[in-house]
Design a protein around this motif. Structure first.
Motif, short mmCIF file in Angstrom:
data_model
loop_
_atom_site.label_atom_id
_atom_site.label_comp_id
_atom_site.label_asym_id
_atom_site.label_seq_id
_atom_site.Cartn_x
_atom_site.Cartn_y
_atom_site.Cartn_z
N ARG A 590 0.83 -1.20 0.00
CA ARG A 590 0.00 0.00 0.00
C ARG A 590 0.87 1.26 0.00
O ARG A 590 0.60 2.21 -0.73
N ARG A 591 1.93 1.27 0.84
CA ARG A 591 2.83 2.42 0.85
C ARG A 591 3.45 2.63 -0.54
O ARG A 591 3.58 3.76 -1.02
N LEU A 592 3.83 1.54 -1.15
CA LEU A 592 4.45 1.62 -2.48
C LEU A 592 3.49 2.22 -3.49
O LEU A 592 3.84 3.12 -4.28
N GLY A 593 2.23 1.72 -3.47
CA GLY A 593 1.22 2.23 -4.41
C GLY A 593 0.93 3.70 -4.18
O GLY A 593 0.81 4.49 -5.13
N GLU A 594 0.82 4.13 -2.91
CA GLU A 594 0.55 5.53 -2.61
C GLU A 594 1.69 6.43 -3.09
O GLU A 594 1.45 7.52 -3.63
N THR A 595 2.92 5.96 -2.92
CA THR A 595 4.07 6.77 -3.33
C THR A 595 4.12 6.91 -4.84
O THR A 595 4.42 7.99 -5.38
N LEU A 596 3.80 5.83 -5.55
CA LEU A 596 3.76 5.89 -7.02
C LEU A 596 2.67 6.86 -7.47
O LEU A 596 2.86 7.62 -8.43
N ALA A 607 -1.03 -1.96 -9.67
CA ALA A 607 -0.61 -3.36 -9.49
C ALA A 607 -0.27 -3.69 -8.03
O ALA A 607 -0.81 -4.65 -7.47
N PRO A 608 0.60 -2.93 -7.35
CA PRO A 608 0.87 -3.25 -5.95
C PRO A 608 -0.37 -3.09 -5.07
O PRO A 608 -0.55 -3.84 -4.11
N LEU A 609 -1.23 -2.13 -5.40
CA LEU A 609 -2.44 -1.95 -4.60
C LEU A 609 -3.40 -3.12 -4.78
O LEU A 609 -4.04 -3.57 -3.81
N ARG A 610 -3.51 -3.64 -6.01
CA ARG A 610 -4.37 -4.81 -6.25
C ARG A 610 -3.84 -6.03 -5.50
O ARG A 610 -4.60 -6.80 -4.92
N ARG A 611 -2.53 -6.19 -5.51
CA ARG A 611 -1.94 -7.32 -4.79
C ARG A 611 -2.18 -7.18 -3.28
O ARG A 611 -2.51 -8.15 -2.59
N ALA A 612 -2.05 -5.95 -2.78
CA ALA A 612 -2.33 -5.71 -1.36
C ALA A 612 -3.78 -6.02 -1.04
O ALA A 612 -4.09 -6.60 0.02
N GLU A 613 -4.69 -5.67 -1.95
CA GLU A 613 -6.12 -5.93 -1.72
C GLU A 613 -6.39 -7.42 -1.64
O GLU A 613 -7.14 -7.88 -0.77
N GLU A 614 -5.75 -8.20 -2.50
CA GLU A 614 -5.95 -9.66 -2.50
C GLU A 614 -5.42 -10.28 -1.20
O GLU A 614 -6.07 -11.14 -0.60
#
Length: 731
Positions: A590-596, A607-614
């Motif tokens: 989630r941190r990675l997705g927010e920073t992007l 992509a990282p946010l979808r993986r975090a959601e799963e």
């Protein structure tokens, strides 16, 4: 002829008939005289008995009286006419709090309501001798009401019945001062139409059966205490040292007896400044000794009189609770302190309450009057061994620690924790039914936890830092001021160092650093996170290393160093993937997705946010999953899919509201406002920002200022304060 003379003080005179009497009279004659011819039989002469004087037995009203408007109003209501019985008022409170002064003041102010007399009895519960029996009081009352001494029965029940007969159809006031028991008071109740005011350190609950209204008298507030000093010492003297006067009242805990003793000392030393009294009262260990004046009952001795009446078990609890470093406590803590069951603790607390040695502030909420706390602690020092006192404080610390960990586990069940106590508590059934209740408990007990934590440093260091660790869920979700983070985590950090536990020390650095993040002190935060990173690497603890890197990424992101933030998050993610820590992996993705997203790389963020959601979906942590959904919704808004974001964010807001995660709820409301702007709905955006501001303002900081600025841009007046919208508490 017969000359008959009445004898003063006699109601009736019988004079026998004398034969061959002559009609002569000489000397001085008083009383009734009958002149007659022949009289057959005897002559009965009756003189009227003078009406008895109306009794006014009350002692004088207090010379100085202040600060009791609310209590006086309560007496007014309680003393109103009650059909079929006398009004009965019980004024209860600790020794020296001014119970008798309140009663006398009210009775003198309302004397005209009781034209048939005011009766007074000092029942002597805490006097120099033994308590006075009502069988000794009632004869005095009856004589005062005009009953001849020969007509007063010996039996108590008969005396009481006669008193009711004498007071029928009369309006009398009775002050039963310093009562010990219900049995002392009940025979003194007159017939209907009067009032009985009882003062007692005991609450005399049994009088409720007679319709008594209980009025509790507490210490004076600071302003009223200063007013009392001004009356006693002179306005100019007190006005010349206003701060010192307030300090004196505070150190005397607003107790009128203590303030009168201070005034008595100062009255004989007109050149002494109040600052000198402040100095002498500053030492808590000597304070009770200072509050004494020759010829007057010292404060400590006044308290001793109540203490001696306690059962041994209640006296022990009283002493040990005097060691509690906090202010308010409940049955659970009391039971832990004395190492007894909660049921027994509740009974003992009731005894202390009834003796006015404790104050109840609400359901399961008790506290000491400040001077009584010193009194209890002094007796603990004198009567309990050092080991017993230390064990009692340790049980207090453990009680707070166990309950704080239990609450923390309900709010963040999957969070990694360090220290043995968490695993012990994890094996027990959940102590709270939902996260909101758990957070509310931590919020209510925060002051007590802080006090106990400070007391534990240097004595119970392992427990101290674990207690600090358990505050994480409260601080993370409710975001208190930075001062609270510092007040708890600096002692926690010190204890971790004293305990020689580097991992614990690292965790304290991370939590304290996060507090600095909340006020956007990114450089200070980074220093703490760097210290945690070094500590983790020094003991080769990969979890600690990953946590430190994650938070270094947050500091870099907050400071606008996005490339550096991405590097830290990526490095931390590699460690958590290796260790298989799913929850931390979700956080980092989630941190990675927010920073992007912040870097404008919205497509890459999905992509990282979808993986975090799963991954979050399989963990069962509603708050964690909602936080991921929040980040995804922000990405949707920035990619032009604001209508999809609105639907998702409304669900996120509801989740945060139901779990008590108020700060996350405010963040979600900000995001929802952005989504409404994305669908050209500035009214909806303003509504959500107003709600977010209400939540942020519970602990004002940079986020509050930014939301206020946004509202001004949307058309609110500059500097305007947002009103609380209905859905803050009801949604």
């Amino acid at each position: 002829m017969l000359i008959a003379q009445s004898i003063p003080g006699s109601g009736e005179l019988i004079v026998p008939v004398e034969r061959n009497s002559t009609n002569e009279m000489g000397g001085s004659v008083t009383g009734a005289i009958v002149q007659s011819g022949t009289v057959h039989g005897g002559v009965h002469i009756t003189t009227p008995i003078p009406a008895p004087e109306i009794p006014h037995q009350l002692p004088p009203a207090p010379a100085f009286f202040t600060g009791r408007d609310d209590e006086s109003a309560e007496v007014d209501v309680a003393a109103s006419d009650v059909a079929g019985r006398p009004a009965l008022v019980v004024i209860s409170g600790p020794g020296g709090v001014g119970k008798s002064a309140l009663a006398l003041r009210w009775l003198h102010m309302n004397a005209e309501r009781f034209p048939d007399g005011q009766l007074y009895a000092d029942l002597g519960a805490f006097g120099a001798g033994v308590p006075v029996s009502p069988s000794h009081v009632l004869p005095r009352f009856l004589r005062a009401m005009g009953v001849h001494v020969d007509d007063i029965p010996v039996d108590l029940a008969d005396q009481s019945a006669l008193f009711r007969s004498v007071t029928s159809n009369k309006r009398v006031a009775v002050l039963a001062d310093d009562a010990e028991s219900v049995a002392q008071v009940r025979p003194l109740l007159p017939a209907a139409g009067g009032v009985v005011v009882v003062t007692s350190r005991w609450r005399l609950a049994g009088l409720a059966l007679d319709g008594a209204r209980l009025i509790l008298v507490d210490a004076l507030d600071v302003d009223a205490g200063v007013d009392l000093l001004s009356h006693a010492l002179g306005h100019d003297r007190v006005a010349g040292e206003p701060d010192q006067a307030r300090d004196v009242v505070t150190m005397c805990a607003g107790l009128p007896l203590a303030l009168r003793l201070v005034a008595a000392r100062m009255a004989t030393k007109p050149r002494w400044p109040l600052a000198r009294v402040v100095d002498s009262l500053s030492d808590e260990r000597r304070r009770l000794s200072v509050l004494a004046v020759a010829g007057e009952l010292p404060v400590g001795t006044s308290f001793d009189l109540s203490y001696r009446e306690l059962t041994p078990a209640a006296a022990r609890l009283y002493r040990l609770l005097g060691l509690y470093p906090g202010t308010e406590f409940g049955v659970g803590l009391a039971g832990a302190t004395a190492d007894v069951s909660e049921e027994e603790a509740e009974q003992l607390l009731d005894e202390l309450l009834d003796a006015s040695l404790l104050i109840d502030r609400g359901p399961d909420t008790y506290r000491f009057h400040d001077l009584l706390r010193l009194h209890a602690a002094r007796h603990a020092d004198n009567q309990d061994s050092a080991d017993e006192r230390e064990h009692a404080v340790h049980r207090m610390v453990l009680w707070h620690l166990d309950h704080a960990i239990a609450a923390d586990l309900v709010v963040m069940p999957l969070r990694q924790r360090w220290g043995p106590r968490s695993e012990v508590i994890r094996q027990r059934p959940p102590a709270f039914t939902n996260p909101r209740d758990a957070l509310d408990w931590l919020d209510r007990h925060h002051i007590g936890i802080l006090a106990v934590l400070r007391a534990a440093v240097g004595r119970f260091d392992d427990e101290a830092w674990q207690l600090c660790q358990a505050l994480w869920s409260l601080y993370h979700n409710r975001r208190p001021p930075l001062a609270d983070w510092v007040a708890t985590h600096e002692p926690g950090l010190e204890s971790a160092r004293r305990a020689g536990d580097r991992i614990a020390e690292a965790r304290m650095h991370v939590q304290l650093g996060y507090g600095h993040l909340t006020v956007e002190a990114f450089d200070v935060a980074a220093e703490h996170f760097t210290a945690a990173l070094h500590l983790g690497r020094s003991v080769r603890h990969r979890d600690t290393e990953a946590t430190a890197l994650e938070h270094l990424g947050l500091a870099a992101k907050g400071a606008g160093r996005l490339d550096q933030a991405l590097d830290h998050f990526t490095a931390a993610l590699a460690i958590t993937d290796e260790l298989g820590h799913t929850r931390v992996t979700v956080l980092l993705l989630r941190r990675l997705g927010e920073t992007l997203c912040d870097a404008g790389l919205v497509a890459e963020a999905v992509a990282p946010l979808r993986r975090a959601e799963e991954l979050a979906a399989g963990l069962g942590d509603r708050v964690l999953r909602a936080r991921v959904s929040l980040s995804l919704a922000i990405a949707h808004t920035r990619s032009g899919r604001a209508s999809d974001a609105v639907t998702a964010l409304e669900e996120v807001v509801d989740t945060f509201h139901s779990t008590g995660a108020d700060h996350y709820r405010a963040e979600a409301l900000e995001a929802l406002a952005d989504a409404h702007l994305g669908i050209d709905d500035p009214v909806g955006a303003r509504r959500h920002l107003e709600t977010a501001l209400v939540l942020y303002d519970r602990s004002p900081g940079p986020r509050s200022a930014k939301v206020r600025e946004r509202l001004e841009v949307l058309g609110r007046g500059p500097g305007a304060s947002a009103p609380a919208p209905p859905d803050v508490t009801s949604k």
